[in-house]
Design an enzyme around this catalytic site. Structure first.
Site, short mmCIF file in Angstrom:
data_model
loop_
_atom_site.label_atom_id
_atom_site.label_comp_id
_atom_site.label_asym_id
_atom_site.label_seq_id
_atom_site.Cartn_x
_atom_site.Cartn_y
_atom_site.Cartn_z
N GLU A 1 -30.26 50.49 -30.83
CA GLU A 1 -30.97 49.21 -30.93
C GLU A 1 -31.57 48.83 -29.58
O GLU A 1 -30.92 48.93 -28.55
CB GLU A 1 -29.98 48.11 -31.38
N ASP B 1 -30.15 33.21 -37.06
CA ASP B 1 -29.49 31.92 -36.83
C ASP B 1 -30.52 30.81 -36.87
O ASP B 1 -31.60 30.95 -36.30
CB ASP B 1 -28.75 31.94 -35.49
N SER C 1 -27.76 55.90 -33.97
CA SER C 1 -28.97 55.07 -33.98
C SER C 1 -28.86 54.13 -32.78
O SER C 1 -27.76 53.86 -32.31
CB SER C 1 -29.11 54.30 -35.30
N HIS D 1 -18.13 36.71 -40.42
CA HIS D 1 -19.23 35.92 -39.86
C HIS D 1 -18.70 34.51 -39.58
O HIS D 1 -17.94 33.95 -40.39
CB HIS D 1 -20.39 35.87 -40.87
N PHE E 1 -21.73 36.47 -25.57
CA PHE E 1 -22.10 37.07 -26.88
C PHE E 1 -20.95 36.91 -27.86
O PHE E 1 -21.13 36.52 -29.01
CB PHE E 1 -22.34 38.58 -26.74
N HIS F 1 -23.83 53.21 -34.25
CA HIS F 1 -25.02 52.46 -33.87
C HIS F 1 -24.74 51.84 -32.50
O HIS F 1 -23.72 51.18 -32.31
CB HIS F 1 -25.28 51.36 -34.91
N LYS G 1 -25.54 41.89 -50.64
CA LYS G 1 -26.66 42.50 -49.92
C LYS G 1 -26.84 43.97 -50.35
O LYS G 1 -27.94 44.45 -50.49
CB LYS G 1 -26.46 42.39 -48.41
N THR H 1 -34.96 44.42 -32.16
CA THR H 1 -34.49 43.09 -32.60
C THR H 1 -35.65 42.11 -32.79
O THR H 1 -36.77 42.35 -32.32
CB THR H 1 -33.47 42.49 -31.61
N TYR H 2 -35.32 41.00 -33.43
CA TYR H 2 -36.32 40.01 -33.84
C TYR H 2 -35.69 38.64 -33.68
O TYR H 2 -34.48 38.52 -33.51
CB TYR H 2 -36.61 40.27 -35.33
#
Ligand SMILES: Cc1cc2nc3c(=O)[nH]c(=O)nc-3n(C[C@H](O)[C@H](O)[C@H](O)COP(=O)(O)OP(=O)(O)OC[C@H]3O[C@@H](n4cnc5c(N)ncnc54)[C@H](O)[C@@H]3O)c2cc1C
Length: 290
Positions: A18, A110, A16, A150, A217, A267, A166, A49-50
Site C-alpha cells: 500500500e 471516516d 501486496s 472496528h 494511528f 499486505h 461485504k 489510499t484515498y
C-alpha cells in the site's frame, strides 16, 4: 523511471503493497524509489489510499494513472464512499474501469467532521459500495477487516457480520487493519471461518517507522500496541538507526510467526518507504530473481 516487475519473485507467497499519494516533489521521489525497489518482488497488487479530502483525491487519481501508465503492476485504488454522492463515486469507478483498472479496495472511510451529506444520496457503508461496484463492472474487490473490531462496532459478532455482508456483496478478499499479536489474527481468522467467510483474510503488516506516529494511528483505529513493543522503543527517541533495527526485528518476528501458522499472503502498509518492507519480504524468502 525503472520499474521492473517482469521477473517473477521466487516464492509461493504473495505480497501486496500500500502507498499513499505524495503531496510534494520530495514525497513523490520517495514513493517512486520505493515502487522501484519493491516491484521486482512481483506483488499481486499495489494499492493507493484515498480520502474524503478533494485535494488528496486528485493526488490519488494522478498516482493511480501514473502507476497504470508507466508500470505493469496491478494497481488497486482505494475508494471511500463517505462525503461523496453515489453519482460521483459511480463515475470514478467507471473512469477507473475505462482506464483498465480491475481491482478496487472498497471502503466506507471516516466521516469528515463538519460536513453533512444527504444520506439518501450517498453509500452509507462499504457493503453498499461493493454491491454497486459489482453492478458497474466485474471488479476484483478487496475490503477492510478488523481483527480487534472496528471502533464503531458494538460487538465482535456484528463486526464479523458486516465483513460477511461485504463478501456476500461481491468482495473477493479482506485486508486487515494492522495488529501486532499473532493470536489476535488467528482468533479473528477462526471466527471468520466459522461465519462461513471463505475468501482470503490477508494480514495487514505495518512496519513501525515512528513510534509516536504509530501510537496515534493505533488510537484512531483501535489497534492494541502490546507493552513489550512499547518497551523496545524506550530511550530511542533520538536514535533513528536503532529504532529502525528494532522495528525490522519486530516486523520480521511477526511475519515469521504468521508464516508458521500457514499465512502465505501479506499486505504491507509501506508508508511509501521500501527498506523495511523489502527486508521483511527477504526474510520470508520473497526475493527477486537476479
Ligand atoms: C486495509 C485498509 C485500508 C484502508 N484504506 C483507507 C483509505 O484509503 N482511506 C481512508 O479514509 N480510510 C481507509 N481505511 C480506514 C477505513 O476507511 C475506516 O476504518 C472506516 O471507519 C471504515 O471503513 P470500512 O470500509 O471498514 O467500513 P464499513 O465496512 O462500512 O464499516 C464501518 C462501520 O459500520 C458498521 N456497519 C456496517 N454496515 C452497517 C449497517 N448496515 N448497519 C449498522 N452498522 C453497520 C460496521 O460494523 C463498522 O463498525 C482503511 C482500512 C483498512 C483496514
Amino acid at each position: 523511471m525503472k520499474v521492473n516487475n517482469t521477473k517473477k519473485a521466487i516464492s509461493l507467497k504473495k505480497v501486496s503493497f500500500e502507498f499513499f499519494p505524495p503531496n510534494d516533489k520530495k514525497m513523490e521521489k520517495m514513493m517512486w524509489r520505493s515502487i522501484e525497489k519493491l516491484s521486482p518482488l512481483d506483488p499481486s497488487f499495489v494499492s493507493v489510499t484515498y480520502t474524503h479530502d478533494e485535494i488528496v483525491r486528485q493526488r490519488t487519481h494522478q498516482a493511480v494513472k501514473k502507476l497504470t501508465n508507466s508500470t505493469s503492476l496491478c494497481v488497486a485504488p482505494h475508494l471511500t464512499c463517505v462525503g461523496a454522492t453515489k453519482e460521483a463515486i459511480n463515475s470514478i469507478a467507471k473512469d477507473y474501469w475505462n482506464q483498465g483498472i480491475r481491482h478496487i479496495v472498497a471502503l466506507r472511510g471516516d466521516q469528515p467532521i463538519n460536513r453533512k451529506t444527504n444520506e439518501q444520496s450517498t453509500y452509507s457503508f462499504a457493503s453498499e459500495l461493493v454491491e454497486s461496484l459489482k453492478k458497474i463492472a466485474d471488479f476484483d474487490i478487496s475490503v477492510a477487516a478488523y481483527p480487534e473490531i472496528h471502533p464503531e462496532s458494538k460487538t465482535r459478532e456484528t463486526d464479523i457480520d458486516n465483513l460477511k455482508r461485504k463478501i456476500d456483496a461481491g468482495a473477493s478478499r479482506a485486508i486487515t487493519q494492522f495488529f501486532f499479536g499473532t493470536d489476535v489474527f488467528l482468533y479473528f481468522r477462526d471466527r471468520c471461518a466459522k461465519k462461513g467467510i471463505d475468501v482470503p483474510i490477508i494480514p495487514g503488516i505495518l512496519p513501525i517507522t515512528k513510534f509516536p506516529q504509530l501510537k496515534n494511528f493505533a488510537k484512531k483505529c483501535g489497534a492494541t500496541i502490546p507493552k513489550w513493543i512499547e518497551d523496545r522503543f524506550i530511550g530511542l527517541d533520538s536514535d533513528a538507526k536503532t529504532r529502525e533495527l528494532v522495528a525490522a526485528n519486530i516486523a520480521i518476528e511477526q511475519a515469521k510467526e504468521l508464516e508458521k501458522e500457514g499465512v502465505d499472503e501479506f499486505h504491507f502498509y509501506t508508508l511509501n518507504r521500501a527498506e523495511l518492507v523489502y527486508a521483511i519480504c527477504h526474510s520470508l524468502n520473497i526475493r527477486e530473481i537476479k
